[in-house]
Design an enzyme around this catalytic site. Structure first.
Site, PDB file in Angstrom:
ATOM      1  N   ARG A   1      24.621 -43.420 -46.408  1.00  0.00           N
ATOM      2  CA  ARG A   1      25.195 -43.844 -47.686  1.00  0.00           C
ATOM      3  C   ARG A   1      24.436 -43.270 -48.884  1.00  0.00           C
ATOM      4  NH1 ARG A   1      28.785 -48.179 -47.412  1.00  0.00           N
ATOM      5  NH2 ARG A   1      28.826 -49.332 -45.457  1.00  0.00           N
TER       6      ARG A   1
ATOM      7  N   LYS B   1      38.370 -44.984 -42.727  1.00  0.00           N
ATOM      8  CA  LYS B   1      37.344 -44.461 -41.816  1.00  0.00           C
ATOM      9  C   LYS B   1      37.322 -45.224 -40.494  1.00  0.00           C
ATOM     10  CE  LYS B   1      33.889 -45.158 -44.626  1.00  0.00           C
ATOM     11  NZ  LYS B   1      34.666 -45.810 -45.708  1.00  0.00           N
TER      12      LYS B   1
ATOM     13  N   ARG C   1      40.685 -60.497 -46.031  1.00  0.00           N
ATOM     14  CA  ARG C   1      39.266 -60.431 -46.361  1.00  0.00           C
ATOM     15  C   ARG C   1      39.053 -60.965 -47.762  1.00  0.00           C
ATOM     16  NH1 ARG C   1      36.630 -54.737 -44.631  1.00  0.00           N
ATOM     17  NH2 ARG C   1      35.307 -55.422 -46.384  1.00  0.00           N
TER      18      ARG C   1
ATOM     19  N   ARG D   1      46.452 -55.688 -47.981  1.00  0.00           N
ATOM     20  CA  ARG D   1      46.350 -55.723 -46.524  1.00  0.00           C
ATOM     21  C   ARG D   1      45.951 -57.107 -45.998  1.00  0.00           C
ATOM     22  NH1 ARG D   1      40.944 -51.851 -45.796  1.00  0.00           N
ATOM     23  NH2 ARG D   1      39.428 -53.309 -46.681  1.00  0.00           N
TER      24      ARG D   1
ATOM     25  N   ARG E   1      33.303 -51.285 -55.569  1.00  0.00           N
ATOM     26  CA  ARG E   1      32.876 -50.510 -54.400  1.00  0.00           C
ATOM     27  C   ARG E   1      33.163 -49.022 -54.581  1.00  0.00           C
ATOM     28  NH1 ARG E   1      36.076 -54.182 -50.325  1.00  0.00           N
ATOM     29  NH2 ARG E   1      35.464 -52.757 -48.665  1.00  0.00           N
TER      30      ARG E   1
END
Length: 216
Positions: A88, A13, A161, A127, A172
């Site tokens: 959300r 996104k 991260r 990533r 998540r």
């Protein structure tokens, strides 16, 4: 034009929102960015956000909606909005309807980036980014041309991260299915949901989104 980008964390996104900003001059309303920005502001809302975040609590729907309301009030009528990470929940979806109506805006499209969970876990856990310029890389799909050196800026410092772990990604995903996915029927009933293959190459996802926008 006002659009919502929906999809679980890691669906792309943010990447697509950045491209829409670049190509169309739209404004990305990312709740994470807005929270950090609002917290720094010497305003009543900023102090409320700081107090909640410092206490380690979740920011309420009422505060998030207030930030969205303030952002739209500052935007020119000719500027489109990309809602990234909001709404959300069903409550936030109904609040957004009220806020848009207040500013004489309407929601044009809800674009869902559809992903495969196993492939998404691979995408997210592999990533990493350049610590200097933010260029993105991946352990299996996009390594720097020269090992240990950023292609874009030449830096040798990289970062990951802390929450890009398999357990965190699956948690998540479960949260997305439980809380956010249920808002889709609200927009499906209005006929404004378009689904795009979020696992396709970035350029192909962008092309698919552009086709949706061109159909308006």
């Amino acid at each position: 034009m006002n659009i919502i980008l929906l999809g679980p964390p890691g669906a792309g996104k943010g990447t697509q929102a950045n491209l829409l900003v670049e190509h169309h001059g739209m404004l990305q309303l990312s709740t994470g960015d807005m929270l950090r920005e609002t917290r720094k502001a010497d305003t009543e809302l900023g102090r409320r956000v700081a107090a909640v975040m410092d206490a380690g609590e979740l920011v309420s729907d009422e505060i998030v909606s207030a930030m969205i309301d303030a952002k739209l009030a500052d935007m020119g009528d000719e500027v489109g909005a990309i809602f990234d990470g909001y709404p959300r929940t069903e409550a936030q979806a109904h609040s957004l309807d009220d806020i848009l109506a207040k500013h004489d805006r309407k929601l044009d499209h809800v674009i869902e980036l559809v992903v495969d969970e196993e492939a998404l876990v691979d995408r997210v856990t592999g990533r990493f980014t350049c610590a200097n310029c933010g260029e993105g890389y991946h352990d299996r799909h996009k390594l720097p041309a020269k090992e240990g050196v950023c292609d874009k800026c030449g830096s040798t410092e990289f970062k990951r991260r802390a929450d890009d772990t398999e357990d965190t990604v699956r948690t998540r995903m479960n949260e997305y299915r439980a809380k956010t996915a249920p808002i889709l029927p609200i927009y499906d009933a209005r006929g404004i949901v378009q689904r795009v293959d979020g696992m396709a190459a970035i350029d192909d996802v962008t092309t698919a989104i552009e086709k949706v926008l061109a159909s308006a």
